[in-house]
Design an enzyme around this catalytic site. Sequence first.
Site, PDB file in Angstrom:
ATOM      1  N   CYS A 136       2.974  -4.690   9.336  1.00  0.00           N
ATOM      2  CA  CYS A 136       3.231  -4.513   7.895  1.00  0.00           C
ATOM      3  C   CYS A 136       3.549  -3.059   7.587  1.00  0.00           C
ATOM      4  O   CYS A 136       2.652  -2.213   7.556  1.00  0.00           O
ATOM      5  CB  CYS A 136       2.013  -4.974   7.091  1.00  0.00           C
ATOM      6  SG  CYS A 136       2.177  -4.682   5.321  1.00  0.00           S
ATOM      7  N   CYS A 139       2.015  -1.743   4.309  1.00  0.00           N
ATOM      8  CA  CYS A 139       0.582  -1.454   4.406  1.00  0.00           C
ATOM      9  C   CYS A 139       0.324  -0.165   5.183  1.00  0.00           C
ATOM     10  O   CYS A 139      -0.524   0.632   4.806  1.00  0.00           O
ATOM     11  CB  CYS A 139      -0.171  -2.576   5.123  1.00  0.00           C
ATOM     12  SG  CYS A 139       0.338  -4.232   4.699  1.00  0.00           S
ATOM     13  N   ASP A 140       1.021   0.021   6.290  1.00  0.00           N
ATOM     14  CA  ASP A 140       0.640   1.066   7.242  1.00  0.00           C
ATOM     15  C   ASP A 140       1.645   2.201   7.416  1.00  0.00           C
ATOM     16  O   ASP A 140       1.349   3.176   8.103  1.00  0.00           O
ATOM     17  CB  ASP A 140       0.387   0.426   8.626  1.00  0.00           C
ATOM     18  CG  ASP A 140      -0.733  -0.607   8.566  1.00  0.00           C
ATOM     19  OD1 ASP A 140      -1.662  -0.424   7.753  1.00  0.00           O
ATOM     20  OD2 ASP A 140      -0.673  -1.597   9.313  1.00  0.00           O
TER      21      ASP A 140
END
Length: 314
Positions: A136, A139-140
């Site tokens: 992701c 997200c990261d």
Amino acid sequence: MMDTVYDLIILGAGPAGLAAGLYGARAGLSTLLLERGAEGGQAAQTDRVENYPGAMLEEESGYTLTARMLAQAEHFGAQKQNDEIRDVQLDGEIKTLTGAAGTYRAKTVILAMGASPRKLGCPGEEELTGKGVSYCATCDGAFFRGLEVYVVGGGDSAVEEALFLTRFARKVTLIHRRDQLRAVKALQEKAFANEKMDFIWNAEVVSLEGEEELKAIQIKDVKTGELRRVEADAADGMMGLFVFVGLDPNSALLEGKLPLEKGYIPTDEKMHTAIPGVFAAGDIRVKDLRQIVTAASDGAIAAMEAQRYLAERE
Ligand code: NAP
């Protein structure tokens, strides 16, 4: 909840489930949305959405779009419950879904559990997930500011997310097993024009190395069989690897309960499954085009068919 028999239970609150929730509730059905994690499904993890009709605002992300979808469904009366369903009984007039937190019953069910990122399945992947390996970018991505990042895959997700990662990373190298991308032309053109992007063609990731964090990636040239080791820059000490090699349907729960094709649910064009009163919508369905817009369309059709099914039984 055990006493309540809903008109409609929707399993999964991604775009398909949320559209079904909106249409079901608006049609006056008592509607429950069940979701095991965060709402919005995979779409919520996408930074930019530029191909859902009407969503072209600079600030529009998959998260904001699906958050509005949920608010809209709730506005019309859909209820939402967080639970992970472990067992389903779909035959008969009343369907029962058993979760970790409760048991839910309904006259109709829409299966909209979507799909999840596929793993590479190579040594080191599991151990290093969250330690340099991610599925992701939204997200990261920010953890890799100024670092070197590798992306595996050649489809829309790989190219779109690689482009997103160029915002943070010093350099983004896409590793693809062929010499041509599968992604749509508009994305390919953007990727080839981006100075931070580089490509390793005809290559597979065979293993990942590192203790506390990802330090090296073993890559095999699929044409020559030659192995090559890409290491993290000594000054950086770590690197990132984002995997976007397709999706697997979230249908394990349905094994033996419903006919599946490679894990996907076959339906007719009105979203009917093989079981009366049970419908499927979105990425979990056998279909050609998996998009937010087609998921939403499936959800709307499935909810209207659920309503029709109920009306016929009154
Ligand atoms: P995808 O279209 O199935 O592409 C998967 C990619 O990973 C392919 O390039 C494939 O290579 C490669 N691959 C598969 N298994 C591999 C393995 N074991 N090792 C290395 N590479 C592997 O999947 P996706 O990109 O996740 O997209 C899923 C669906 O969502 C698609 O329908 C896509 O169109 C849609 N989507 C749309 C958008 C958008 O419209 N903006 C954005 C994201 C996703 P080959 O090419 O050689 O098969």
